[in-house]
Design a protein around this motif. Structure first.
Motif, PDB file in Angstrom:
ATOM      1  N   ALA A   1      64.023  72.776  -5.395  1.00 12.21           N
ATOM      2  CA  ALA A   1      62.801  71.866  -5.562  1.00 12.21           C
ATOM      3  C   ALA A   1      62.409  72.070  -7.032  1.00 12.21           C
ATOM      4  O   ALA A   1      61.858  73.231  -7.195  1.00 12.21           O
ATOM      5  CB  ALA A   1      61.713  71.670  -4.912  1.00 12.21           C
ATOM      6  N   MET A   2      62.677  71.289  -8.046  1.00 13.92           N
ATOM      7  CA  MET A   2      62.030  71.411  -9.376  1.00 13.92           C
ATOM      8  C   MET A   2      61.214  70.547 -10.026  1.00 13.92           C
ATOM      9  O   MET A   2      61.065  69.415  -9.344  1.00 13.92           O
ATOM     10  CB  MET A   2      63.673  71.350 -10.370  1.00 13.92           C
ATOM     11  CG  MET A   2      64.791  72.363 -10.036  1.00 13.92           C
ATOM     12  SD  MET A   2      65.825  71.957 -11.387  1.00 13.92           S
ATOM     13  CE  MET A   2      67.266  73.458 -10.803  1.00 13.92           C
ATOM     14  N   ALA A   3      60.217  71.239 -10.682  1.00 15.80           N
ATOM     15  CA  ALA A   3      59.328  70.264 -11.288  1.00 15.80           C
ATOM     16  C   ALA A   3      59.130  70.424 -12.528  1.00 15.80           C
ATOM     17  O   ALA A   3      58.992  71.706 -13.247  1.00 15.80           O
ATOM     18  CB  ALA A   3      57.817  70.468 -10.715  1.00 15.80           C
ATOM     19  N   ALA A   4      58.990  69.414 -13.543  1.00 17.31           N
ATOM     20  CA  ALA A   4      58.880  69.418 -15.096  1.00 17.31           C
ATOM     21  C   ALA A   4      57.981  68.342 -15.621  1.00 17.31           C
ATOM     22  O   ALA A   4      57.900  67.456 -14.773  1.00 17.31           O
ATOM     23  CB  ALA A   4      60.357  69.417 -15.550  1.00 17.31           C
ATOM     24  N   SER A   5      57.700  68.648 -16.570  1.00 24.28           N
ATOM     25  CA  SER A   5      56.833  67.367 -17.467  1.00 24.28           C
ATOM     26  C   SER A   5      57.127  67.547 -18.809  1.00 24.28           C
ATOM     27  O   SER A   5      58.437  67.274 -19.127  1.00 24.28           O
ATOM     28  CB  SER A   5      55.007  67.767 -17.384  1.00 24.28           C
ATOM     29  OG  SER A   5      54.538  66.568 -17.654  1.00 24.28           O
ATOM     30  N   ALA A   6      56.020  67.947 -19.844  1.00 31.05           N
ATOM     31  CA  ALA A   6      56.503  67.883 -21.197  1.00 31.05           C
ATOM     32  C   ALA A   6      57.767  68.977 -21.466  1.00 31.05           C
ATOM     33  O   ALA A   6      57.563  69.972 -21.104  1.00 31.05           O
ATOM     34  CB  ALA A   6      55.248  68.191 -22.145  1.00 31.05           C
ATOM     35  N   GLY A   7      58.908  68.380 -22.054  1.00 31.38           N
ATOM     36  CA  GLY A   7      60.055  69.321 -22.659  1.00 31.38           C
ATOM     37  C   GLY A   7      60.796  69.240 -21.469  1.00 31.38           C
ATOM     38  O   GLY A   7      61.715  70.076 -21.485  1.00 31.38           O
ATOM     39  N   GLY A   8      60.609  68.618 -20.334  1.00 29.86           N
ATOM     40  CA  GLY A   8      61.125  68.854 -19.193  1.00 29.86           C
ATOM     41  C   GLY A   8      62.757  68.152 -19.117  1.00 29.86           C
ATOM     42  O   GLY A   8      63.795  68.921 -18.429  1.00 29.86           O
ATOM     43  N   LEU A   9      63.084  67.167 -19.895  1.00 28.97           N
ATOM     44  CA  LEU A   9      64.559  66.723 -19.803  1.00 28.97           C
ATOM     45  C   LEU A   9      65.194  67.782 -20.556  1.00 28.97           C
ATOM     46  O   LEU A   9      66.564  68.003 -20.124  1.00 28.97           O
ATOM     47  CB  LEU A   9      64.266  65.419 -21.008  1.00 28.97           C
ATOM     48  CG  LEU A   9      65.792  64.794 -21.076  1.00 28.97           C
ATOM     49  CD1 LEU A   9      66.399  64.492 -19.920  1.00 28.97           C
ATOM     50  CD2 LEU A   9      65.819  63.797 -22.118  1.00 28.97           C
ATOM     51  N   HIS A  10      65.098  68.626 -21.544  1.00 22.82           N
ATOM     52  CA  HIS A  10      65.933  69.522 -22.190  1.00 22.82           C
ATOM     53  C   HIS A  10      65.833  70.615 -21.199  1.00 22.82           C
ATOM     54  O   HIS A  10      67.035  71.069 -20.924  1.00 22.82           O
ATOM     55  CB  HIS A  10      65.261  70.101 -23.615  1.00 22.82           C
ATOM     56  CG  HIS A  10      66.022  71.325 -23.920  1.00 22.82           C
ATOM     57  ND1 HIS A  10      67.165  71.061 -24.478  1.00 22.82           N
ATOM     58  CD2 HIS A  10      65.521  72.595 -23.904  1.00 22.82           C
ATOM     59  CE1 HIS A  10      67.409  72.324 -24.817  1.00 22.82           C
ATOM     60  NE2 HIS A  10      66.398  73.336 -24.523  1.00 22.82           N
ATOM     61  N   ALA A  11      64.902  70.826 -20.534  1.00 22.60           N
ATOM     62  CA  ALA A  11      65.120  72.016 -19.477  1.00 22.60           C
ATOM     63  C   ALA A  11      65.918  71.740 -18.468  1.00 22.60           C
ATOM     64  O   ALA A  11      66.897  72.488 -18.083  1.00 22.60           O
ATOM     65  CB  ALA A  11      63.521  72.401 -19.091  1.00 22.60           C
ATOM     66  N   LEU A  12      65.533  70.656 -17.842  1.00 18.81           N
ATOM     67  CA  LEU A  12      66.635  70.232 -16.854  1.00 18.81           C
ATOM     68  C   LEU A  12      68.035  70.097 -16.999  1.00 18.81           C
ATOM     69  O   LEU A  12      68.975  70.500 -16.375  1.00 18.81           O
ATOM     70  CB  LEU A  12      66.180  68.887 -16.249  1.00 18.81           C
ATOM     71  CG  LEU A  12      64.643  69.141 -15.291  1.00 18.81           C
ATOM     72  CD1 LEU A  12      64.266  67.469 -15.286  1.00 18.81           C
ATOM     73  CD2 LEU A  12      65.045  69.581 -14.074  1.00 18.81           C
ATOM     74  N   SER A  13      68.224  69.693 -18.434  1.00 18.85           N
ATOM     75  CA  SER A  13      69.721  69.408 -18.827  1.00 18.85           C
ATOM     76  C   SER A  13      70.326  70.818 -19.023  1.00 18.85           C
ATOM     77  O   SER A  13      71.590  70.899 -18.552  1.00 18.85           O
ATOM     78  CB  SER A  13      69.619  68.665 -20.439  1.00 18.85           C
ATOM     79  OG  SER A  13      69.144  67.456 -20.356  1.00 18.85           O
TER      80      SER A  13
END
Length: 200
Positions: A14-26
């Motif tokens: 289970a992953m959670a992200a917000s600001a800057g998350g698109l780059h991190a998840l990519s």
């Protein structure tokens, strides 16, 4: 092209992200092999008023099958499920996804929030659950990581230097329940190691 048959996941990340998350998840999804033997469920804070293209974008950057989650989806190996805007995402018995209504109460000012996802994955998958807290604001996920640990799972947080906003990882680290604080590029290799047969 037909979709591969679903092999129900024995382990779920289970992953959670917000600001800057698109780059991190990519970066993370791009570092996982096509035959990764686990399912991934993602909550990212998104605008509730616009259609999300997050699943399509991440799918173009990953060898895994990425889709926007719908109630009733089964968590399968090598699959990634992204919470749609304005809906909390949970996992229920049998490894199926359940989405809240778009009027469900916000948690940490967010809908979707990491908390229902982390807590439900912990309950269903116990020691086979892994939480990953990535760059983002507020403290979303800090309660859920404690439940993951209570049930025997593992917790990873992104480190400060590679986070656009360290608030979310920092809140989870402050609980004392984070097993690994890692630079972004080291998270996918750690997931591969943790999911290796006999580990998770």
């Amino acid at each position: 092209m037909t979709a591969p048959p679903c092999i129900p996941a024995q382990s779920v990340i289970a992953m959670a992200a917000s600001a800057g998350g698109l780059h991190a998840l990519s970066v993370i999804l791009g570092g996982l092999p096509a035959d990764f033997p686990a399912a991934i469920a993602i909550v990212m804070h998104l605008s509730p008023v616009h259609k999300s293209l997050l699943a399509e974008i991440l799918g173009s950057r990953s060898k895994l099958e990425v889709r926007q989650a719908q109630t009733g989806n089964i968590l399968c190996h090598s699959s990634v499920f992204v919470a749609p805007p304005n809906h909390h995402m949970s996992v229920v018995k049998g490894g199926r996804i359940a989405l809240s209504s778009d009027e469900a109460e916000k948690i940490h000012f967010a809908r979707p929030s990491a908390e229902p996802l982390f807590a439900s994955v912990a309950e269903v998958y116990q020691s086979h659950a892994i939480a990953v807290v990535l760059t983002g604001g507020d403290g979303d996920g800090s309660f859920g990581v404690q439940i993951i640990k209570d049930r025997g799972g593992k917790v990873i947080a992104q480190d400060r230097p590679t986070s656009q906003d360290f608030s979310m990882p920092q809140s989870s680290i402050a609980t004392g329940d984070v097993d690994f604080i890692l630079p972004l590029t080291e998270i996918a290799p750690m997931l591969i190691e943790l999911i290796a047969p006999g580990k998770a």
